[in-house]
Write an enzyme that holds these catalytic residues in place. Structure first.
Site, mmCIF file in Angstrom:
data_model
loop_
_atom_site.group_PDB
_atom_site.id
_atom_site.type_symbol
_atom_site.label_atom_id
_atom_site.label_comp_id
_atom_site.label_asym_id
_atom_site.label_seq_id
_atom_site.Cartn_x
_atom_site.Cartn_y
_atom_site.Cartn_z
ATOM 1 N N GLU A 38 2.618 -9.484 -8.337
ATOM 2 C CA GLU A 38 2.075 -8.878 -7.259
ATOM 3 C C GLU A 38 0.582 -9.241 -7.200
ATOM 4 O O GLU A 38 -0.373 -9.230 -8.366
ATOM 5 C CB GLU A 38 2.059 -7.412 -7.024
ATOM 6 C CG GLU A 38 1.353 -6.679 -6.130
ATOM 7 C CD GLU A 38 1.321 -7.191 -4.805
ATOM 8 O OE1 GLU A 38 0.172 -6.976 -4.063
ATOM 9 O OE2 GLU A 38 2.674 -7.228 -4.360
ATOM 10 N N GLN A 39 0.119 -9.845 -5.968
ATOM 11 C CA GLN A 39 -1.073 -10.505 -6.110
ATOM 12 C C GLN A 39 -2.222 -9.335 -6.001
ATOM 13 O O GLN A 39 -3.538 -9.845 -6.301
ATOM 14 C CB GLN A 39 -1.278 -11.161 -4.540
ATOM 15 C CG GLN A 39 -1.217 -10.675 -3.492
ATOM 16 C CD GLN A 39 -1.451 -11.608 -2.120
ATOM 17 O OE1 GLN A 39 -1.972 -12.333 -2.301
ATOM 18 N NE2 GLN A 39 -0.565 -11.526 -1.187
ATOM 19 N N ARG A 112 5.191 4.573 4.848
ATOM 20 C CA ARG A 112 5.305 3.572 4.234
ATOM 21 C C ARG A 112 4.981 3.703 2.658
ATOM 22 O O ARG A 112 5.738 3.076 1.643
ATOM 23 C CB ARG A 112 4.524 2.369 4.500
ATOM 24 C CG ARG A 112 5.175 1.724 5.868
ATOM 25 C CD ARG A 112 4.157 0.511 6.341
ATOM 26 N NE ARG A 112 4.708 -0.459 5.590
ATOM 27 C CZ ARG A 112 5.529 -1.387 5.844
ATOM 28 N NH1 ARG A 112 6.072 -1.408 7.070
ATOM 29 N NH2 ARG A 112 5.909 -2.755 5.143
ATOM 30 N N TYR A 218 6.245 9.164 15.887
ATOM 31 C CA TYR A 218 7.215 9.654 15.380
ATOM 32 C C TYR A 218 6.758 10.599 14.068
ATOM 33 O O TYR A 218 5.694 10.203 13.597
ATOM 34 C CB TYR A 218 8.561 9.081 15.061
ATOM 35 C CG TYR A 218 7.982 7.746 14.241
ATOM 36 C CD1 TYR A 218 7.823 7.705 12.878
ATOM 37 C CD2 TYR A 218 7.906 6.388 14.775
ATOM 38 C CE1 TYR A 218 7.300 6.342 12.478
ATOM 39 C CE2 TYR A 218 7.574 5.371 14.151
ATOM 40 C CZ TYR A 218 7.491 5.392 12.750
ATOM 41 O OH TYR A 218 7.023 4.196 12.254
ATOM 42 N N ASP A 296 9.473 -10.667 5.406
ATOM 43 C CA ASP A 296 8.519 -11.486 6.348
ATOM 44 C C ASP A 296 8.204 -12.944 6.081
ATOM 45 O O ASP A 296 8.011 -13.542 6.766
ATOM 46 C CB ASP A 296 7.231 -10.576 6.383
ATOM 47 C CG ASP A 296 7.407 -9.287 7.247
ATOM 48 O OD1 ASP A 296 8.526 -9.244 7.865
ATOM 49 O OD2 ASP A 296 6.510 -8.587 7.153
#
Length: 421
Positions: A38-39, A112, A218, A296
């Site tokens: 992970e960067q 998230r 939402y 992505d």
């Protein structure tokens, strides 16, 4: 380049939702040599909401995080599309128990950060290497060598680029394939539910359709907060960053004259953020030899079908199952994964673009016909509305891999906690 291992060593660039789903699926399937690079120096997700279709929730349940997810998620009762000014309902699509029964899993809204925490807790925070940005890679018939910006070299048998829309891995794998700027800007904010209680907001996906723009809200965080996102023309803004702060007055101006609920939610937010939206045309090649792309990095899409995260989650399990089904031929496993995923994700990418055009309709006649079509559908056969989305929500990763690999994938065990090395 390759040491003596009894199973492939998997390197994953990126510890976002797609990368962590892949890592967790591999661990559940018994892979012992998985390394997540992970960067960023701190492992965290942004303060935004995410919609998870039953196609993705089914995967997360399969990976053993159903209790953690249920504790923080909200299951909406419906998707309700409304006129931007009057609030009149244009389309009402049921979710809730009916959706869960049809597709074998609920539709969820999740913060998230809550989803990210559930995945990282299940996988193990100690198993993610932080501040490890990929600079370049090289591969040959024996394996992959990744060079980090620190100068360290990491070796493996497979490299998965799950490093986002501006993927370093994709930049080398597919030179010249830059993301496409959509001309749209997304504003987002989060409001405390108690602070917005006077607005009487329903437990739905509320989508407000207007000329050249739309707004969605939402509940997340077990109903304690309300997430909202507003899509507008971008003007001169080009920065694709989830952390770029904006001016609330600017958002209110963008939605001037809109329904009081829309403006009330904007006013209730503590802070607002904005980011330019990028996507890519569907591309048939994600894989070269022992290197592939995911999420992505492979198929960025506009958020109008609310499937970006869900497609990354599907990617993760399909890739893990392909590697488990063909453990002694990683290149063949990656090719099978690519062949399984490119057509599906292309359909979602293009469908997302088309949905955006429908939401932002300005032509009076086309808008009238759009609204009439949805009203007519509500009065006719109730099963027809489900058939229109069955292709999206009924997708089953295990069935897809089994059909592709035949009897080989039948030997892949269902993930259990006991199979973690």
């Amino acid at each position: 380049m390759k040491a003596s291992y009894d199973q492939p060593r998997i390197l994953i660039a990126g510890a976002g939702i797609g990368g962590l789903t892949t890592a967790l699926a591999l661990r559940k399937l018994g892979f012992r040599h998985v390394e997540v690079l992970e960067q960023t120096a701190v492992l965290k997700e942004v303060g935004a909401g995410i919609q998870l279709g039953p196609n993705a929730v089914k995967v997360l349940h399969d990976l053993g995080i159903a209790p953690a997810l249920e504790a923080v998620a909200v299951a909406p009762l419906a998707t309700r599309s409304r006129d931007w000014a009057s609030g009149r309902t244009i389309r009402d699509f049921p979710l809730g128990p009916e959706c869960a029964q049809r597709y074998g899993a609920p539709y969820y809204h999740v913060h998230r950060a809550d989803l990210h925490n559930a995945l990282i807790d299940a996988y193990g925070r100690e198993n993610v290497r932080l501040a490890q940005r990929v600079k370049t890679y090289a591969q040959d018939a024996a394996g992959v060598r990744v060079v980090l910006e620190s100068g360290e070299t990491v070796e493996g048998d497979v490299l998965v680029g799950a490093d986002g829309v501006h993927s370093v891995v994709r930049g080398q794998l597919l030179e010249g394939q830059d993301p496409r700027f959509t001309g749209l800007l997304a504003w987002r904010g989060m409001a405390d539910a108690d602070r917005a209680r006077h607005l009487g907001i329903e437990k739905n996906v509320n989508a407000w359709w207007g000329p050249h723009r739309h707004f969605v809200n939402y509940y997340v965080s077990a109903g304690r907060r309300i997430n909202w996102i507003g899509i507008v023309p971008a003007g001169e803004w080009r920065l694709e960053s989830w952390s770029a702060r904006g001016d609330k007055a600017e958002v209110l101006k963008e939605f001037e004259g809109w329904h009081p609920i829309v403006r009330g939610l904007i006013e209730a937010a503590d802070e607002v953020f904005k980011w330019a939206l990028y996507d890519r045309d569907p591309w048939p090649v994600w894989t070269r030899g022992r290197v592939t792309l995911l999420g992505d990095a492979a198929h960025p899409m506009v958020p109008f079908l609310s499937q970006g995260g869900s497609q990354s989650i599907e990617d993760g399990l399909v890739l893990a199952l392909c590697l488990a089904g063909l453990p002694h031929d990683p290149a063949a496993a990656l090719k099978a994964y690519e062949e399984l995923r490119t057509a599906r994700t292309a359909r979602v990418q293009l469908g997302s673009r088309e949905a955006g055009r429908m939401f932002h309709q300005t032509d009076p006649l086309k808008k009238f016909m759009r609204n009439l079509k949805f009203r007519w559908a509500a009065l006719t056969n109730s099963q027809e509305k489900w058939r229109r989305v069955d292709w999206l929500y009924s997708y089953d990763c295990r069935e897809a891999v089994a059909a592709k690999l035949g009897t080989v994938s039948a030997s892949v065990p269902a993930p259990t906690a006991d199979s973690i090395a």
